[in-house]
Motif scaffolding. Structure first.
Motif, PDB file in Angstrom:
ATOM      1  N   LEU A   1       0.833  -1.212   0.000  1.00  0.00           N
ATOM      2  CA  LEU A   1       0.000   0.000   0.000  1.00  0.00           C
ATOM      3  C   LEU A   1       0.867   1.262   0.000  1.00  0.00           C
ATOM      4  N   ILE A   2       1.921   1.240   0.805  1.00  0.00           N
ATOM      5  CA  ILE A   2       2.816   2.405   0.853  1.00  0.00           C
ATOM      6  C   ILE A   2       3.466   2.610  -0.522  1.00  0.00           C
ATOM      7  N   GLY A   3       3.931   1.514  -1.121  1.00  0.00           N
ATOM      8  CA  GLY A   3       4.555   1.602  -2.451  1.00  0.00           C
ATOM      9  C   GLY A   3       3.594   2.187  -3.471  1.00  0.00           C
ATOM     10  N   GLY A   4       2.344   1.712  -3.449  1.00  0.00           N
ATOM     11  CA  GLY A   4       1.343   2.209  -4.400  1.00  0.00           C
ATOM     12  C   GLY A   4       1.066   3.687  -4.189  1.00  0.00           C
ATOM     13  N   LEU A   5       1.004   4.098  -2.929  1.00  0.00           N
ATOM     14  CA  LEU A   5       0.691   5.491  -2.598  1.00  0.00           C
ATOM     15  C   LEU A   5       1.818   6.430  -3.040  1.00  0.00           C
TER      16      LEU A   5
ATOM     17  N   SER B   1       1.998   6.720  -6.758  1.00  0.00           N
ATOM     18  CA  SER B   1       0.897   7.509  -7.325  1.00  0.00           C
ATOM     19  C   SER B   1       1.142   9.014  -7.168  1.00  0.00           C
ATOM     20  N   GLY B   2       2.195   9.384  -6.428  1.00  0.00           N
ATOM     21  CA  GLY B   2       2.533  10.798  -6.290  1.00  0.00           C
ATOM     22  C   GLY B   2       2.194  11.397  -4.936  1.00  0.00           C
ATOM     23  N   TYR B   3       1.699  10.575  -4.005  1.00  0.00           N
ATOM     24  CA  TYR B   3       1.423  11.112  -2.663  1.00  0.00           C
ATOM     25  C   TYR B   3       2.774  11.460  -2.032  1.00  0.00           C
ATOM     26  N   PRO B   4       2.928  12.692  -1.492  1.00  0.00           N
ATOM     27  CA  PRO B   4       4.252  13.095  -1.001  1.00  0.00           C
ATOM     28  C   PRO B   4       4.757  12.182   0.126  1.00  0.00           C
ATOM     29  N   ALA B   5       5.973  11.706  -0.042  1.00  0.00           N
ATOM     30  CA  ALA B   5       6.550  10.782   0.944  1.00  0.00           C
ATOM     31  C   ALA B   5       6.637  11.436   2.317  1.00  0.00           C
ATOM     32  N   ASN B   6       6.812  12.758   2.343  1.00  0.00           N
ATOM     33  CA  ASN B   6       6.941  13.405   3.660  1.00  0.00           C
ATOM     34  C   ASN B   6       5.591  13.588   4.367  1.00  0.00           C
ATOM     35  N   ARG B   7       4.503  13.104   3.744  1.00  0.00           N
ATOM     36  CA  ARG B   7       3.190  13.109   4.398  1.00  0.00           C
ATOM     37  C   ARG B   7       2.795  11.693   4.843  1.00  0.00           C
ATOM     38  N   ILE B   8       3.756  10.757   4.713  1.00  0.00           N
ATOM     39  CA  ILE B   8       3.483   9.359   5.101  1.00  0.00           C
ATOM     40  C   ILE B   8       4.496   8.929   6.167  1.00  0.00           C
ATOM     41  N   THR B   9       3.991   8.318   7.235  1.00  0.00           N
ATOM     42  CA  THR B   9       4.886   7.735   8.236  1.00  0.00           C
ATOM     43  C   THR B   9       4.506   6.267   8.412  1.00  0.00           C
ATOM     44  N   ALA B  10       5.445   5.510   8.965  1.00  0.00           N
ATOM     45  CA  ALA B  10       5.150   4.087   9.171  1.00  0.00           C
ATOM     46  C   ALA B  10       5.829   3.607  10.444  1.00  0.00           C
ATOM     47  N   ALA B  11       5.311   2.503  10.971  1.00  0.00           N
ATOM     48  CA  ALA B  11       5.929   1.883  12.146  1.00  0.00           C
ATOM     49  C   ALA B  11       5.979   0.378  11.958  1.00  0.00           C
TER      50      ALA B  11
END
Ligand SMILES: NC(=O)C1=CN([C@@H]2O[C@H](COP(=O)(O)OP(=O)(O)OC[C@H]3O[C@@H](n4cnc5c(N)ncnc54)[C@H](O)[C@@H]3O)[C@@H](O)[C@H]2O)C=CC1
Ligand SMILES: O=C(O)[C@@H]1CCC=N1
Length: 280
Positions: free
Chosen positions: A22-26, A29-39
């Motif tokens: 899901l993270i890879g797809g997002l 698709s152009g969703y800014p990486a700096n708006r995504i966090t993960a744990a």
């Protein structure tokens, strides 16, 4: 409009097969990486997130969730409850939508573990989300606002098709068809490869032919304006070779087997809900 409005912060709890897809797809698709966090507790999984997708990854779930408009739960159903409980105080009363991809566990259980009144979306994606070719079934509980529903749709649509359901129990059917479905097709590809080798092709020849045939058939079925049955008939010359092969599949009960397989997957989802999602 600020980036906060255009691209709300999204946190992923769990970066295994599904979370990473899901993270890879997002990101693709152009969703800014700096708006995504993960744990994820696994340092190797976190390193992949940082190096491959350029997102921040933490070993602490609460840190990843801070300020997130959506938290995607991508841990195994067996650890969902223990994962959620420490986050309950932080998430309770917040404007955060909780999106669970866990098989089986229903929105009522998740709501209960969070202390009640939580906005919960159940999503059932599949791993082709990684290449934007996934399919996700979704259900929103009554606490989910239309803006939160839109955000959940945006996250899942980055991975491909989204399909909203109004009957939560049908998420288990989605699990059986498209959630687990890629494995059925991979199994078929493996079997076709093995058959090719048995008939004298090299492993590499069998692999190439099986793969390209699966790809071509899926693409044709996807793009064609006639259904799969009509496409099948076009390959099947009366008195020809395909007819003999399909007769073996049919006599062997393939259609029944597929029905049984999907039912077994659906029933396992129900069983997970009953054993892990109960009131105790
Ligand atoms: N793999 C698939 O094709 C699909 C999986 N799902 C669902 O996705 C969920 C995850 O499945 P997979 O990705 O296959 O499993 P996985 O085992 O590959 O990934 C789970 C990840 O969660 C991490 N984790 C474990 N405990 C954690 C905790 N307390 N906090 C944060 N992270 C933790 C693990 O280190 C691991 O990286 C499951 O609930 C499954 O039902 C749904 C659709 C398809
Ligand atoms: O096998 C599983 O339980 C998960 C859910 C759907 C696909 N993989």
């Amino acid at each position: 409009m600020s980036d906060q409005t255009n691209h709300p912060r999204i946190a992923f709890i769990g970066c295994g097969n599904m979370g990473a897809s899901l993270i890879g797809g997002l990101v693709t698709s152009g969703y800014p990486a700096n708006r995504i966090t993960a744990a994820d507790p696994d340092p190797e999984k976190r390193t992949v997130m940082v190096n491959r997708h350029g997102i921040a990854a933490y070993d602490d779930n609460a840190t990843a969730c801070a300020g997130a408009a959506a938290v995607v739960l991508a841990v195994k159903p067996q650890v969902l409850r223990e994962t959620l409980q420490p986050l309950a105080a932080r998430l309770r009363g917040s404007d955060t939508v909780i999106i669970s991809v866990a098989a089986g566990i229903d929105s009522a259980a998740i709501d209960r573990w969070l202390g009640g009144n939580a906005a919960v979306v159940r999503a059932m994606p599949n791993t082709p989300a990684l290449i934007g070719a996934g399919a996700t079934g979704l259900f929103a509980n009554d606490q989910v606002s239309s803006r939160q529903k839109q955000l959940a749709d945006t996250i899942m649509q980055a991975g491909g098709l989204t399909l909203w359901l109004t009957d939560e129990s049908l998420i288990d059917a989605v699990t059986a068809i498209s959630g687990s479905g890629p494995a059925y097709f991979f199994f078929f590809i493996e079997a076709l490869e093995h058959a090719g080798i048995e008939l004298g092709l090299t492993a590499e020849q069998a692999r190439q032919l099986a793969l390209q045939t699966a790809f071509g058939a899926a693409r044709m079925a996807h793009e064609s304006d006639v259904d799969a049955a009509a496409l099948r008939e076009r390959v099947t010359s009366p008195g020809g070779t395909t007819e003999q092969a399909l007769k073996q599949l049919s006599d062997g009960g393939l259609e029944n087997l597929i029905q049984q397989a999907a039912t077994a997957a659906r029933d396992r989802a129900r069983e997970l809900a009953a054993t892990l999602g109960g009131e105790s």
